[in-house]
Design an enzyme around this catalytic site. Structure first.
Site, PDB file in Angstrom:
ATOM      1  N   ASN A  20       6.800  -8.230 -14.226  1.00 19.26           N
ATOM      2  CA  ASN A  20       6.402  -7.024 -13.497  1.00 19.26           C
ATOM      3  C   ASN A  20       4.911  -7.145 -13.229  1.00 19.26           C
ATOM      4  O   ASN A  20       4.138  -7.343 -14.158  1.00 19.26           O
ATOM      5  CB  ASN A  20       6.707  -5.780 -14.343  1.00 19.26           C
ATOM      6  N   GLY A  21       4.508  -7.025 -11.963  1.00 15.14           N
ATOM      7  CA  GLY A  21       3.087  -7.133 -11.630  1.00 15.14           C
ATOM      8  C   GLY A  21       2.904  -8.045 -10.435  1.00 15.14           C
ATOM      9  O   GLY A  21       3.865  -8.366  -9.727  1.00 15.14           O
ATOM     10  N   ARG A  30      12.313   3.775 -11.990  1.00 15.00           N
ATOM     11  CA  ARG A  30      11.078   3.094 -11.593  1.00 15.00           C
ATOM     12  C   ARG A  30      11.159   2.564 -10.161  1.00 15.00           C
ATOM     13  O   ARG A  30      10.133   2.242  -9.574  1.00 15.00           O
ATOM     14  CB  ARG A  30      10.797   1.934 -12.557  1.00 15.00           C
ATOM     15  N   CYS A  90       8.957  -2.805 -10.944  1.00 19.48           N
ATOM     16  CA  CYS A  90       9.952  -3.564 -11.685  1.00 19.48           C
ATOM     17  C   CYS A  90      10.139  -2.998 -13.095  1.00 19.48           C
ATOM     18  O   CYS A  90       9.233  -2.419 -13.674  1.00 19.48           O
ATOM     19  CB  CYS A  90       9.497  -5.010 -11.824  1.00 19.48           C
ATOM     20  N   HIS A 122      -7.288  22.008  16.572  1.00 27.19           N
ATOM     21  CA  HIS A 122      -8.160  20.879  16.915  1.00 27.19           C
ATOM     22  C   HIS A 122      -7.359  19.631  17.281  1.00 27.19           C
ATOM     23  O   HIS A 122      -7.886  18.524  17.236  1.00 27.19           O
ATOM     24  CB  HIS A 122      -9.136  20.614  15.761  1.00 27.19           C
ATOM     25  N   GLU A 156       1.272  18.728  -1.209  1.00 34.82           N
ATOM     26  CA  GLU A 156       2.307  18.350  -2.169  1.00 34.82           C
ATOM     27  C   GLU A 156       3.707  18.664  -1.636  1.00 34.82           C
ATOM     28  O   GLU A 156       4.626  17.857  -1.748  1.00 34.82           O
ATOM     29  CB  GLU A 156       2.047  19.051  -3.508  1.00 34.82           C
ATOM     30  N   LYS A 198       8.617   4.913  -9.419  1.00 32.82           N
ATOM     31  CA  LYS A 198       8.051   6.007 -10.210  1.00 32.82           C
ATOM     32  C   LYS A 198       6.664   5.649 -10.719  1.00 32.82           C
ATOM     33  O   LYS A 198       5.767   6.473 -10.748  1.00 32.82           O
ATOM     34  CB  LYS A 198       8.989   6.305 -11.386  1.00 32.82           C
ATOM     35  N   GLU A 213       9.299  12.285   0.809  1.00 41.66           N
ATOM     36  CA  GLU A 213       9.712  11.176  -0.063  1.00 41.66           C
ATOM     37  C   GLU A 213      11.200  11.193  -0.373  1.00 41.66           C
ATOM     38  O   GLU A 213      11.791  10.142  -0.563  1.00 41.66           O
ATOM     39  CB  GLU A 213       8.835  11.047  -1.318  1.00 41.66           C
ATOM     40  N   LYS A 230       6.645  15.970  -1.041  1.00 38.33           N
ATOM     41  CA  LYS A 230       7.938  16.119  -1.721  1.00 38.33           C
ATOM     42  C   LYS A 230       9.065  15.974  -0.716  1.00 38.33           C
ATOM     43  O   LYS A 230      10.036  15.275  -0.940  1.00 38.33           O
ATOM     44  CB  LYS A 230       7.963  17.505  -2.372  1.00 38.33           C
ATOM     45  N   TRP A 243      11.305  -4.702  -7.832  1.00 40.09           N
ATOM     46  CA  TRP A 243      10.803  -3.941  -6.681  1.00 40.09           C
ATOM     47  C   TRP A 243       9.960  -4.926  -5.896  1.00 40.09           C
ATOM     48  O   TRP A 243       8.878  -5.321  -6.327  1.00 40.09           O
ATOM     49  CB  TRP A 243       9.974  -2.758  -7.184  1.00 40.09           C
TER      50      TRP A 243
HETATM   51  C1  AGP Z   1       5.227  11.840  -6.585  1.00 40.94           C
HETATM   52  O1  AGP Z   1       6.378  12.525  -6.251  1.00 40.94           O
HETATM   53  C2  AGP Z   1       5.162  10.473  -6.255  1.00 40.94           C
HETATM   54  N1  AGP Z   1       6.354   9.789  -6.431  1.00 40.94           N
HETATM   55  C3  AGP Z   1       3.868   9.729  -6.378  1.00 40.94           C
HETATM   56  O2  AGP Z   1       3.071  10.199  -5.332  1.00 40.94           O
HETATM   57  C4  AGP Z   1       3.056   9.797  -7.681  1.00 40.94           C
HETATM   58  O3  AGP Z   1       2.553  11.085  -7.870  1.00 40.94           O
HETATM   59  C5  AGP Z   1       1.926   8.762  -7.624  1.00 40.94           C
HETATM   60  O4  AGP Z   1       2.476   7.480  -7.472  1.00 40.94           O
HETATM   61  C6  AGP Z   1       1.026   8.802  -8.843  1.00 40.94           C
HETATM   62  O5  AGP Z   1       1.732   8.496 -10.002  1.00 40.94           O
HETATM   63  P1  AGP Z   1       1.134   8.802 -11.427  1.00 40.94           P
HETATM   64  O6  AGP Z   1       1.019  10.296 -11.536  1.00 40.94           O
HETATM   65  O7  AGP Z   1       2.128   8.237 -12.388  1.00 40.94           O
HETATM   66  O8  AGP Z   1      -0.204   8.151 -11.501  1.00 40.94           O
END
Ligand code: AGP
Length: 608
Positions: A101-102, A27, A2, A504, A481, A603, A488, A485, A75
């Site tokens: 938020n939370g 966010r 949020c 395996h 990674e 984010k 997501e 990428k 969110w």
């Molecule tokens: C990365 O592309 C992501 N959106 C996500 O995995 C992110 O790296 C993760 O939520 C950790 O966030 P931070 O680095 O702000 O702790």
């Protein structure tokens, strides 16, 4: 997660709040709302969906007169995305409005108690308990009511609150969710993050846990959780406002991919001095660094992947036992701590709930915590014993690119520092690696020129359903990674495998045309990875390989090859990730998706 924005001042509040919320869109959210005191009542508008729905509904705020208000992008956690569940939430007499938020963890008990007392709930949210509790405790003094609520709720919260009785004030409170207060000659602001208010002010107070703020046009006052006044010192934000804008690029993600040479340079260069690595700024002496005999890296998502690369590089160069763990697992697995363990917490935002909890747990067990963080002043940066900042600048796209690249660069610095201190590499090798490190930004720049080739390839795979990434050693860390990428932002199912592990089990998934992206940048492992490529090709896979210019023979084995320049083996991830970031970007673009704000993602993940 949020986003919160609030304003009180000389200007009309709603357009400023909507503008602030639009700058927090990165966010992640599924609905939005605004409440403004219009001279008579608290006028509230809420809408499910993108912020533009609310903007259209309110004619960009024009239909909501008034100089004091709060807004929110939600969110969903408790209750599906809907107009009703959107924030703000108001009490039955429409005299108290709250944005949150939370997560309120004990909301079920609190809700039952309030229901027994006759309060009616309009939404399915946990937030609504706060509204009714404020109503219950309010006796004319908002700070006292907020204080009482804070003493009874468990969980995390950043709150913006308005009381009809105090129409020229905004109240705010925080625990474990970020919240800042801004001041300008024109007015006062609350926000979840700096970009929301950067165009109005650079004077910012970071609210600490269990603090309350009261903002009016004349004053900014702060209180502790017992209602006692406290003094806080503002900081001046020195970000360039253009850093949080697209600057001619179609998406923030593409802009941020292009900013990597500068971001890596800004992270590395100030720490290379007189032929050595100088980390004196981080707050840990060489003696202290030398005293650790083990490193535990804890993080989430891409930050965790940077930690996996960090583990390989630290063990290889500094010969120090290193483990990397997901923060959400680490915090609950009863980890074994000892005083000789350095815990490294990695986070772009510095607000990730699981990473922050892991940090606190490590500190509570007497461990020293070093944070690798991008956002200055964030919770993780403030609570760690030492901080190694990644100077990536503001990162807006939900999918991280430049912050990840800076995180792995920070691990190279640390690995070289430890290697030097522990004398695990010769001075000559140290010098060679230092030179290689300095060349990385220029090499990343050269890779960006391959864009068209990558877009061409990506366009052939827009309809694919499954993609496998394979590699060994740091190439495997990179595959984790690259795969994240892709999934997501493209919503294509993808998996990353250590290349030697395929046989395996996973190799049973290979069939005619399955796309496998094989990363082979490590000379020492090259023949092994080539064997794994042959294995999947034999079973019908189409293989795109990423390797160095030194291996043109890869074209005999793979169907399509992307070449990257060569650097020292431990630093290859910095180069090989670039074409794979671009691949994910172009697949998402080609599929017509929202590259910067992928569905369901946030984010900054400030809840568990
Ligand atoms: C990365 O592309 C992501 N959106 C996500 O995995 C992110 O790296 C993760 O939520 C950790 O966030 P931070 O680095 O702000 O702790």
């Amino acid at each position: 997660m949020c986003g919160i924005a609030g304003y009180i001042g000389k200007q009309q509040a709603a357009p400023i709040i909507l503008d602030g919320l639009s700058r927090l869109e990165y966010r992640g959210y599924d609905s939005a709302g605004v409440a403004v005191y219009d001279g008579e009542r608290i006028h509230m508008e809420k809408a499910q969906g993108r912020l533009r729905v609310l903007e259209e509904l309110t004619q960009h705020g024009a239909t909501m007169p008034g100089f004091c208000g709060i807004g929110h992008t939600r969110w969903a956690t408790h209750g599906s995305p809907s107009d009703t569940n959107a924030h703000p939430h108001m009490n039955e007499s429409n005299s108290i409005a709250v944005v949150h938020n939370g997560i309120i963890e004990n909301y079920a008990q609190l809700k039952q108690r309030l229901l027994n007392k006759g309060y009616h709930f309009a939404s399915e949210t946990d937030t609504e308990v706060l509204v009714h509790m404020l109503t219950e405790y309010y006796n004319g003094d908002p700070v006292e009511a907020i204080e009482k609520v804070m003493h009874r709720v468990e969980g995390s919260y950043a709150l913006g609150i308005m009381f009809l009785d105090h129409p020229h004030h905004i109240y705010a409170a925080r625990k474990d969710s970020p919240l800042i207060v801004g001041e300008s000659s024109d007015g006062k602001f609350i926000a979840s993050d700096v970009p929301a208010i950067l165009q109005y002010t650079r004077t910012v107070y970071y609210m600490e846990n269990e603090e309350i703020a009261c903002l009016s046009t004349e004053h900014t006052r702060f209180f502790n959780v017992d209602g006692e006044p406290i003094q806080k010192t503002p900081v001046t934000i020195d970000w360039d406002i253009h850093a949080a804008e697209k600057g001619g690029f179609e998406h923030f993600m593409l802009k941020e991919i292009h900013e990597q040479p500068k971001a890596i340079k800004d992270t590395i260069s100030p720490r290379i001095k007189d032929g050595d690595i100088d980390l004196s700024e981080i707050g840990m002496s060489d003696e202290e660094l030398l005293s650790f005999h083990k490193i535990t890296i804890v993080a989430c998502g891409s930050a965790y992947h940077s930690g996996v690369t960090g583990r390989y590089v630290l063990e290889d160069l500094a010969r120090i036992p290193t483990e990397a763990d997901l923060a959400s697992e680490f915090r609950y697995r009863n980890p074994i701590y000892d005083a000789g363990t350095l815990v490294i917490v990695v986070s772009q935002s510095g607000e990730t709930a699981d990473s922050l909890a892991a940090l606190r747990d490590a500190k509570a067990h007497g461990c020293k915590v070093l944070a690798i963080v991008n956002v200055v002043g964030s919770s993780i940066a403030r609570e760690a014993d030492a901080v190694l900042y990644t100077w990536a600048g503001p990162e807006i796209a939900v999918a991280t690119t430049k912050a990840y690249s800076c995180q792995i660069a920070a691990f190279y610095l640390l690995a070289l520092k430890f290697a030097r201190l522990r004398s695990t590499i010769t001075p000559e090798r140290f010098q060679t690696l230092l030179d290689a490190l300095s060349c990385l930004p220029g090499q990343v720049e050269s890779l960006l020129a391959q864009k068209e080739k990558i877009q061409f390839f990506a366009n052939h795979y827009l309809a694919t359903e499954h993609i496998f990434f394979i590699g060994r050693g740091i190439d495997y860390a990179l595959c984790l990674e690259a795969s994240l990428k892709l999934k997501e932002i493209s919503y294509i199912h993808s998996e990353a495998y250590a290349a030697g592990e395929l046989k395996h089990g996973t190799i049973s998934l290979m069939e005619n045309g399955t796309l496998v992206i094989a990363v082979a940048t490590q000379d020492a492992l090259y023949p092994k990875t080539v064997s794994n490529i042959v294995e999947v090709k034999t079973r019908g896979a189409f293989v795109m390989a990423v390797t160095t210019l030194q291996h043109p023979e890869m074209e005999k084995c793979a169907d399509y090859v992307l070449y990257v320049p060569k650097t020292a083996a431990p630093f290859m991830d910095s180069l090989a990730i670039v074409p794979l970031q671009l691949f994910a970007y172009y697949v998402s673009l080609g599929r017509g998706l929202d590259v910067d704000k992928p569905r369901n993602l946030a984010k900054s993940v400030t809840v568990e």
